[in-house]
Design an enzyme around this catalytic site. Structure first.
Site, PDB file in Angstrom:
ATOM      1  CE1 TYR A 143      -3.304  -2.692   0.770  1.00 57.99           C
ATOM      2  CE2 TYR A 143      -4.740  -0.740   1.470  1.00 57.99           C
ATOM      3  CZ  TYR A 143      -4.665  -2.168   0.866  1.00 57.99           C
ATOM      4  OH  TYR A 143      -5.752  -2.570   0.667  1.00 57.99           O
ATOM      5  CE  LYS A 193       2.559 -17.634  -2.967  1.00 58.57           C
ATOM      6  NZ  LYS A 193       1.401 -18.984  -3.170  1.00 58.57           N
ATOM      7  CG  ASP A 226      -1.289 -20.509  -1.535  1.00 62.47           C
ATOM      8  OD1 ASP A 226      -0.903 -20.350  -0.538  1.00 62.47           O
ATOM      9  OD2 ASP A 226      -1.044 -20.932  -2.507  1.00 62.47           O
ATOM     10  CG  ASP A 250      -7.791  -4.933   1.724  1.00 62.79           C
ATOM     11  OD1 ASP A 250      -8.845  -4.454   2.485  1.00 62.79           O
ATOM     12  OD2 ASP A 250      -7.957  -4.869   0.527  1.00 62.79           O
ATOM     13  CG  ASP A 254     -13.454  -7.364   2.661  1.00 63.97           C
ATOM     14  OD1 ASP A 254     -13.211  -6.766   3.716  1.00 63.97           O
ATOM     15  OD2 ASP A 254     -13.721  -6.996   1.617  1.00 63.97           O
TER      16      ASP A 254
HETATM   17  C1  IPM Z   1     -10.069  -1.558   4.368  1.00 62.16           C
HETATM   18  C2  IPM Z   1     -10.523  -0.922   2.871  1.00 62.16           C
HETATM   19  C3  IPM Z   1      -9.410   0.229   2.638  1.00 62.16           C
HETATM   20  C4  IPM Z   1      -7.982  -0.740   2.547  1.00 62.16           C
HETATM   21  C5  IPM Z   1      -9.560   0.811   1.167  1.00 62.16           C
HETATM   22  C6  IPM Z   1     -11.082   1.545   1.384  1.00 62.16           C
HETATM   23  C7  IPM Z   1      -8.513   1.795   1.096  1.00 62.16           C
HETATM   24  O1  IPM Z   1     -10.697  -2.082   2.105  1.00 62.16           O
HETATM   25  O2  IPM Z   1     -10.135  -0.882   5.275  1.00 62.16           O
HETATM   26  O3  IPM Z   1      -9.968  -2.657   4.437  1.00 62.16           O
HETATM   27  O4  IPM Z   1      -7.753  -1.613   1.335  1.00 62.16           O
HETATM   28  O5  IPM Z   1      -7.452  -0.685   3.488  1.00 62.16           O
HETATM   29 MG    MG Z   2     -10.777  -3.901   2.711  1.00 57.24          MG
END
Ligand code: IPM
Ligand code: MG
Length: 361
Positions: A143, A193, A226, A250, A254
């Site tokens: 990032y 990884k 993975d 990230d 999710d």
């Molecule tokens: C998160 C989001 C952010 C990230 C985006 C909105 C920049 O997906 O906080 O997980 O990728 O960190």
């Molecule tokens: Mg995210």
């Protein structure tokens, strides 16, 4: 004299203002009950700040955050800004906030609420009892790595980013992970990884070094990313603390969020060495349902609970908010994202009122 705490509210975009209003209602109610005062400083951020100030993170917003004890952020981003140059995009403001406050540690707890076990796309027996914490490095990795950019070459256009970690960056996030594991079930799984990436090789070596230095009581394991993605849906109960870098964290957070049935349930905390932390739901700004009173405010309310506990050391108030969420779910109230047969569907505002009633019952 009553204790008072100054917190910055960043409502942001999309459903942000709606869920912020609910969080504020609940924070007011819970602080009244526990005899302390909250002073709110509302500041623009994301698309809202692009409209008002021309940039996604105005210096005045960052200053207000620095001057407060903790920051509650709802969500940022909207498709209308997707075409703007990178420097002006809402997401760049979020990265600027993380970097500006030095928030290198992102804590994303995933705990299955029993009432929602059947809301998950996975079988109840797979997710029943899941209680894990993703510890994501937040101010380094791909990032923020350089060089990065886009260049025109003889053979066409080329885009590139750099995944880089320095030893000290791995060391400090590893310590956060080990400390948390120690307070929980004593297991830490580091995800990388290392079979392909040099940066991951360093990551793994440093995690092992920190383990050897001070955390021999924590059981350490490693997984390639993975495999970790696969294990999270195959047998998520095996995990206690998952420690990983910015990009992998990230994605995995999710994925882990969906174990709970809806990303609308999960809070997070972003913390630095010192200074205020930022507390925010994992979900985004959901522009498709913005302004329609359909949003699930619970991840935001649970983020407010994390703010109370970690940011303001108001443990009893934090626990009260969490109990209110559990109670409302157990009573069968749901927002649209979690709706199931036999439950009562509520909009965002009505859910806020129901949560307040549960809090005060
Ligand atoms: C998160 C989001 C952010 C990230 C985006 C909105 C920049 O997906 O906080 O997980 O990728 O960190
Ligand atoms: Mg995210």
């Amino acid at each position: 004299m009553t204790t008072s705490h100054r917190i910055t509210l960043l409502a942001g975009d999309g459903i942000g203002p709606e869920i912020t209003a609910v969080a504020r209602q609940l924070l007011d109610a819970v602080s009244r009950r526990h005899g302390f005062t909250l002073i709110y400083d509302e500041q623009p951020m994301g698309g809202a700040a692009i409209e008002a100030n021309g940039v996604p993170l105005p210096e005045s917003t960052l200053e207000a955050c620095r001057a407060s004890e903790a920051v509650l952020l709802a969500a940022i981003g909207s498709p209308q800004y997707d075409k703007l140059p990178r420097q002006q995009r809402p997401e760049t403001g979020l990265l600027g906030l993380r970097a500006g406050l030095g928030l290198f540690a992102n804590l994303r707890p995933v705990k299955i609420v029993p009432a929602l076990a059947s809301a998950s796309s996975l079988k109840p027996e797979v997710i029943d009892g899941v209680d894990l914490m993703v510890v994501r490095e937040l101010t380094g990795g791909i990032y923020f790595g350089t060089p990065k950019g886009r260049v025109k070459t003889e053979s066409g256009e080329r885009g590139f980013n750099t995944m880089a970690y320095s030893d000290f960056e791995v060391d400090r996030i590893a310590r956060v992970g080990f400390e948390l594991a120690r307070q929980r079930r004593g297991q830490l799984c580091s995800v990388d990884k290392a079979n392909v990436l040099d940066v991951s090789q360093l990551w793994r070596e440093r995690v092992e070094a920190i383990h050897g230095e001070a955390y021999g009581d924590v059981a350490l394991s490693h997984l390639y990313v993975d495999n970790a993605a696969m294990q999270l849906v195959r047998a998520p109960k095996q995990f206690d603390v998952l420690l990983t870098g910015n990009l992998f964290g990230d994605i995995l957070s999710d994925e882990a969020a969906m174990l709970s049935g809806s990303i609308g349930m999960l809070p997070s905390a972003s913390l630095g060495e010192a200074g205020p932390g930022v507390f925010e739901p994992i979900h985004g700004s959901a522009p498709d349902i913005a302004g329609q009173d359909k949003a699930n405010p619970m991840a935001m309310v649970l983020s407010a609970a994390m703010l109370l506990r970690i940011g303001l050391k108001q443990e009893a108030a934090a626990a009260d908010l969490e109990r209110a969420v559990d109670q409302v779910l157990a009573e069968g109230y749901r927002t649209g994202d979690l709706m199931q047969a036999g439950c009562t569907q509520l909009g965002c505002r009505a859910m806020g009122d129901q949560l307040q009633a549960a809090l005060e019952s």
